[in-house]
Design a protein around this motif. Sequence first.
Motif, mmCIF file in Angstrom:
data_model
loop_
_atom_site.group_PDB
_atom_site.id
_atom_site.type_symbol
_atom_site.label_atom_id
_atom_site.label_comp_id
_atom_site.label_asym_id
_atom_site.label_seq_id
_atom_site.Cartn_x
_atom_site.Cartn_y
_atom_site.Cartn_z
ATOM 1 N N VAL A 195 34.311 30.605 30.766
ATOM 2 C CA VAL A 195 35.753 30.984 31.268
ATOM 3 C C VAL A 195 35.875 32.216 31.779
ATOM 4 C CG1 VAL A 195 38.378 31.452 30.467
ATOM 5 C CG2 VAL A 195 37.176 29.565 29.327
ATOM 6 N N VAL A 196 35.174 33.812 31.223
ATOM 7 C CA VAL A 196 35.229 34.804 31.476
ATOM 8 C C VAL A 196 34.272 35.201 32.942
ATOM 9 C CG1 VAL A 196 33.684 36.981 31.288
ATOM 10 C CG2 VAL A 196 35.260 35.970 29.086
ATOM 11 N N ILE A 197 33.118 34.552 33.293
ATOM 12 C CA ILE A 197 32.619 34.598 34.299
ATOM 13 C C ILE A 197 32.878 33.527 35.027
ATOM 14 C CG2 ILE A 197 30.166 33.306 35.261
ATOM 15 C CD1 ILE A 197 28.773 33.427 32.376
ATOM 16 N N GLY A 198 33.360 32.615 35.016
ATOM 17 C CA GLY A 198 34.063 31.667 36.442
ATOM 18 C C GLY A 198 35.475 32.947 36.941
ATOM 19 N N LEU A 199 36.206 33.976 35.624
ATOM 20 C CA LEU A 199 36.792 34.015 36.097
ATOM 21 C C LEU A 199 36.121 35.474 37.093
ATOM 22 C CD1 LEU A 199 39.589 34.361 32.996
ATOM 23 C CD2 LEU A 199 39.848 33.362 35.235
ATOM 24 N N MET A 200 35.368 36.159 36.511
ATOM 25 C CA MET A 200 34.774 37.655 37.162
ATOM 26 C C MET A 200 34.223 37.074 38.870
ATOM 27 S SD MET A 200 31.174 38.893 35.882
ATOM 28 C CE MET A 200 30.639 37.841 36.782
ATOM 29 N N LEU A 201 34.375 35.349 38.497
ATOM 30 C CA LEU A 201 33.062 35.737 40.314
ATOM 31 C C LEU A 201 34.544 34.846 40.960
ATOM 32 C CD1 LEU A 201 30.324 33.010 39.141
ATOM 33 C CD2 LEU A 201 30.428 36.102 40.627
ATOM 34 N N THR A 202 35.919 34.147 40.374
ATOM 35 C CA THR A 202 36.705 34.313 41.392
ATOM 36 C C THR A 202 37.971 35.965 42.049
ATOM 37 O OG1 THR A 202 37.985 33.250 39.710
ATOM 38 C CG2 THR A 202 36.579 31.685 40.832
ATOM 39 N N HIS A 203 38.260 36.806 40.839
ATOM 40 C CA HIS A 203 39.129 37.828 41.275
ATOM 41 C C HIS A 203 38.304 38.681 41.889
ATOM 42 C CE1 HIS A 203 41.127 34.557 38.656
ATOM 43 N NE2 HIS A 203 42.289 35.991 38.454
ATOM 44 N N GLY B 285 32.193 25.976 29.898
ATOM 45 C CA GLY B 285 33.824 26.544 29.164
ATOM 46 C C GLY B 285 33.240 26.983 28.455
ATOM 47 N N GLY B 286 33.577 27.788 27.089
ATOM 48 C CA GLY B 286 33.859 28.636 26.275
ATOM 49 C C GLY B 286 34.189 29.611 26.635
ATOM 50 N N PHE B 287 33.950 30.375 25.759
ATOM 51 C CA PHE B 287 34.505 32.428 25.796
ATOM 52 C C PHE B 287 33.394 32.728 27.400
ATOM 53 C CE2 PHE B 287 34.471 36.744 25.900
ATOM 54 C CZ PHE B 287 35.577 36.868 25.609
ATOM 55 N N LYS B 288 32.414 32.076 27.198
ATOM 56 C CA LYS B 288 31.402 32.518 28.215
ATOM 57 C C LYS B 288 31.728 31.958 29.967
ATOM 58 C CE LYS B 288 27.197 31.217 28.372
ATOM 59 N NZ LYS B 288 26.109 30.881 28.355
ATOM 60 N N SER C 267 43.016 35.722 24.022
ATOM 61 C CA SER C 267 44.296 35.794 25.616
ATOM 62 C C SER C 267 43.851 37.113 26.516
ATOM 63 C CB SER C 267 45.173 35.541 25.914
ATOM 64 O OG SER C 267 45.425 34.067 26.126
ATOM 65 N N ILE C 268 44.409 38.622 25.325
ATOM 66 C CA ILE C 268 44.400 39.828 25.720
ATOM 67 C C ILE C 268 42.448 39.940 25.734
ATOM 68 C CG2 ILE C 268 44.944 41.938 24.860
ATOM 69 C CD1 ILE C 268 47.387 41.020 24.278
ATOM 70 N N THR C 269 42.336 39.592 24.905
ATOM 71 C CA THR C 269 40.065 39.473 24.915
ATOM 72 C C THR C 269 39.625 39.159 25.849
ATOM 73 O OG1 THR C 269 40.283 40.202 22.413
ATOM 74 C CG2 THR C 269 38.434 39.785 23.730
ATOM 75 N N LEU C 270 40.046 38.382 26.416
ATOM 76 C CA LEU C 270 39.280 38.037 27.665
ATOM 77 C C LEU C 270 40.105 38.074 28.892
ATOM 78 C CD1 LEU C 270 38.655 34.239 27.719
ATOM 79 C CD2 LEU C 270 39.753 34.926 29.754
ATOM 80 N N LEU D 197 35.566 24.617 38.411
ATOM 81 C CA LEU D 197 34.042 23.839 38.577
ATOM 82 C C LEU D 197 33.104 25.232 37.900
ATOM 83 C CD1 LEU D 197 34.462 23.076 42.572
ATOM 84 C CD2 LEU D 197 34.330 21.604 40.660
ATOM 85 N N ILE D 198 33.500 26.358 38.250
ATOM 86 C CA ILE D 198 32.954 27.245 37.877
ATOM 87 C C ILE D 198 32.414 26.887 36.355
ATOM 88 C CG2 ILE D 198 31.504 29.571 37.383
ATOM 89 C CD1 ILE D 198 33.138 30.440 40.126
ATOM 90 N N SER D 199 33.788 27.182 35.477
ATOM 91 C CA SER D 199 33.653 26.616 34.345
ATOM 92 C C SER D 199 32.909 25.638 33.565
ATOM 93 C CB SER D 199 34.679 27.329 33.716
ATOM 94 O OG SER D 199 35.822 26.790 32.847
ATOM 95 N N PHE D 200 32.933 24.936 34.593
ATOM 96 C CA PHE D 200 32.493 23.643 33.875
ATOM 97 C C PHE D 200 31.742 23.501 34.051
ATOM 98 C CE2 PHE D 200 31.437 18.887 34.596
ATOM 99 C CZ PHE D 200 31.911 18.522 34.279
ATOM 100 N N VAL D 201 31.415 24.091 35.032
ATOM 101 C CA VAL D 201 29.837 23.490 35.053
ATOM 102 C C VAL D 201 28.562 24.429 34.300
ATOM 103 C CG1 VAL D 201 27.765 24.798 36.585
ATOM 104 C CG2 VAL D 201 29.131 23.573 37.548
ATOM 105 N N LEU D 202 29.353 25.699 33.740
ATOM 106 C CA LEU D 202 28.433 26.507 32.639
ATOM 107 C C LEU D 202 29.644 25.968 31.276
ATOM 108 C CD1 LEU D 202 30.293 30.464 34.380
ATOM 109 C CD2 LEU D 202 27.536 28.279 33.911
#
Length: 269
Positions: free
Chosen positions: A126-134, A121-124, A64-67, A114-119
Amino acid sequence: MKKNMMIPLFLFLAIYLLSSVLTKDMISLDLISKNQAPSLSHLFGTDWLGRDMLLRTLKGIQLSITLGIVTALLSTFLGLLLSLLATLNQYFDKMVSWLIDLFLSLPHLVTLILISFVLGGGFKGVVIGLMLTHWPAITRVLRAELLQLESMPYVQISKQLGKGFWWRARHHFLPHLFPQLMVGFTLIFPHAILHEASITFLGFGLSAEEPAIGIILSESMQYLSSGMWWLAFFPGLTLLVMVILFQRFANAFQNHLERDRSYGHYFNS
């Protein structure tokens, strides 16, 4: 002030470094020890497969911290890049403003799922989804600061002397934006951790084989009715403690930045 800043940081790093030395092999199955309540031999108890919940929790905290760090860095960098882009001309400013309004108008958690599901899931994913929403909130703050800086006399003088945009960005913009960047990072980091745990708990985040806190909490739900409360209590409490420790450090660090304005030399050297 330094004591208030260093103690939470030390505890935060100590837990993270301790979890980093753990390997997946250490979280092995032990059916003889399954479903044990917290004790001296297993402080957080064991799960239905006999795995030590303390080791599983620490391994999930490391992930969690790394992500969270990766997401906060990428979101902050994206916000800085878009805010700088908005100062080039009115066309880019309108485009960035439209993107900010678009993402802020969308339901945050739904967009992330939605972003995480389209991509996939997984580490990549989730990271892209979080980046694009924050990124929108910090971008809006940085853009407002840059628009105000553009009208400053010393920036106008630099333009008249023929200094390019990137020279002005390095010598004028970045020293001024440094506190906002640090504040943005410290605000995004705990949000990223909690949102990752949320979507992973719902089944749209990290994969089931990952020792993530969201996975641990999701798996423990079906055992709570049988009285195995420790499966969810300790992982959830540990995640909360880590977020609070980082918030304590972040607040002390922000106060330190406000008192010490000598950070500009890092960009001017």
